[in-house]
Enzyme design. Sequence first.
Site, mmCIF file in Angstrom:
data_model
loop_
_atom_site.group_PDB
_atom_site.id
_atom_site.type_symbol
_atom_site.label_atom_id
_atom_site.label_comp_id
_atom_site.label_asym_id
_atom_site.label_seq_id
_atom_site.Cartn_x
_atom_site.Cartn_y
_atom_site.Cartn_z
ATOM 1 N N LYS A 146 0.808 -1.138 -0.186
ATOM 2 C CA LYS A 146 -0.051 -0.051 0.167
ATOM 3 C C LYS A 146 0.844 1.324 0.038
ATOM 4 O O LYS A 146 0.617 2.346 -0.521
ATOM 5 C CB LYS A 146 -1.034 0.089 1.163
ATOM 6 C CG LYS A 146 -2.160 -0.966 0.963
ATOM 7 C CD LYS A 146 -2.926 -1.242 2.446
ATOM 8 C CE LYS A 146 -3.657 -2.504 2.005
ATOM 9 N NZ LYS A 146 -4.368 -3.018 3.375
ATOM 10 N N GLN A 194 -4.653 -1.711 9.141
ATOM 11 C CA GLN A 194 -4.438 -2.843 8.721
ATOM 12 C C GLN A 194 -5.122 -3.889 9.680
ATOM 13 O O GLN A 194 -4.921 -4.026 10.969
ATOM 14 C CB GLN A 194 -3.088 -3.299 8.524
ATOM 15 C CG GLN A 194 -2.839 -4.443 7.894
ATOM 16 C CD GLN A 194 -3.168 -4.270 6.457
ATOM 17 O OE1 GLN A 194 -3.247 -3.449 5.769
ATOM 18 N NE2 GLN A 194 -4.076 -5.542 6.046
ATOM 19 N N ASP A 206 -11.056 2.689 3.495
ATOM 20 C CA ASP A 206 -11.560 1.126 3.448
ATOM 21 C C ASP A 206 -12.646 0.843 3.368
ATOM 22 O O ASP A 206 -13.256 -0.394 2.709
ATOM 23 C CB ASP A 206 -10.800 0.367 4.515
ATOM 24 C CG ASP A 206 -9.678 -0.281 4.119
ATOM 25 O OD1 ASP A 206 -9.066 -0.534 3.096
ATOM 26 O OD2 ASP A 206 -8.646 -0.737 5.451
#
Length: 281
Positions: free
Chosen positions: A52, A96, A119
């Site tokens: 990422k 995460q 997200d």
Amino acid sequence: MSTIIDGKKIAQEIKDEVKTEVLKLNDQNLFPALAVIIVGDDAASKIYVRDKKRACENTGIKSVSYELPADTTENELLHLVSRLNADYKIHGILVQLPLPQHINEDNILLAIDPKKDVDCFHPYNVGLLSVGKPQFLPGTPAGVIQLLKRSGISIAGKNCVVVGRSNIVGKPMSALLLAENGTVTTCHSKTRNLGEVTKKAEILVVAIRMPKFITADMVGEGAVVIDVGIHKIAGTKNKLCGDVDFDGVYEKTSYITPVPGGVGPMTIAMLMQNCLKAAKL
Ligand code: NAP
């Protein structure tokens, strides 16, 4: 003969488009920035975070990482999220997953400002998606839609079958296909005669976390098959496979995604699109 959809190439196209847009924002003195938080030492999570950060570098998005020890408390993490929510120079916040067991994931995801929830896991954003007014699009399912569209595959009116109903992939996948006017069936572990249902799919999306589970007898002639699964093949060093038995199914399909190089690269490309959107918001 089937066409293998090149997810790497399509993901690069999207990242190039994001880069162009980021440069335009830079001209207006706006510098999109993503905060990435990782707690603990999970090896797979570290690889995802590295990828990422790399995608941020490629698109001109600034990434700021917070690598916290495994014994970080829920309160400490909540404080960090709250600080990042208030920081006007940070546009996206990504925590995460999975988090260590002593931290309640729901509490953390709920604490992220929905405008920075790149997200698209916050219930507010999930709600907007389900009423057809999304602020952000969930990365993996949105990546699948882009793979279809950019391969010239129409969705409207098609019989679409999604196997899997997780909050991260299956459910939002069904919502996005429905938003594109597909006729959508969602299957799960309690679905009876799964093969009969999947065989009728014109577009079949599989996300069940079961290596090579979908075999040729479960796929109709000429179907488009999108394989979201990623598994290390046991006994090999780095070989991967998906939830679909690619070699067996390939001949029956009109289009199919490979693993690796299909859906995988798209998830991060779509994350970059969300960071850009967050900066514009
Ligand atoms: P998950 O949370 O484990 O959910 C699996 C889903 O599959 C569940 O809804 C489950 O049904 C269903 N299922 C399990 N066994 C089944 C069976 N025999 N028949 C029908 N349905 C069955 O998995 P996930 O997070 O959605 O991920 C799915 C796969 O995609 C994994 O391999 C994961 O590694 C991969 N993935 C890839 C990306 C990417 O970027 N490419 C991103 C995310 C995930 P129930 O609800 O009834 O239990």
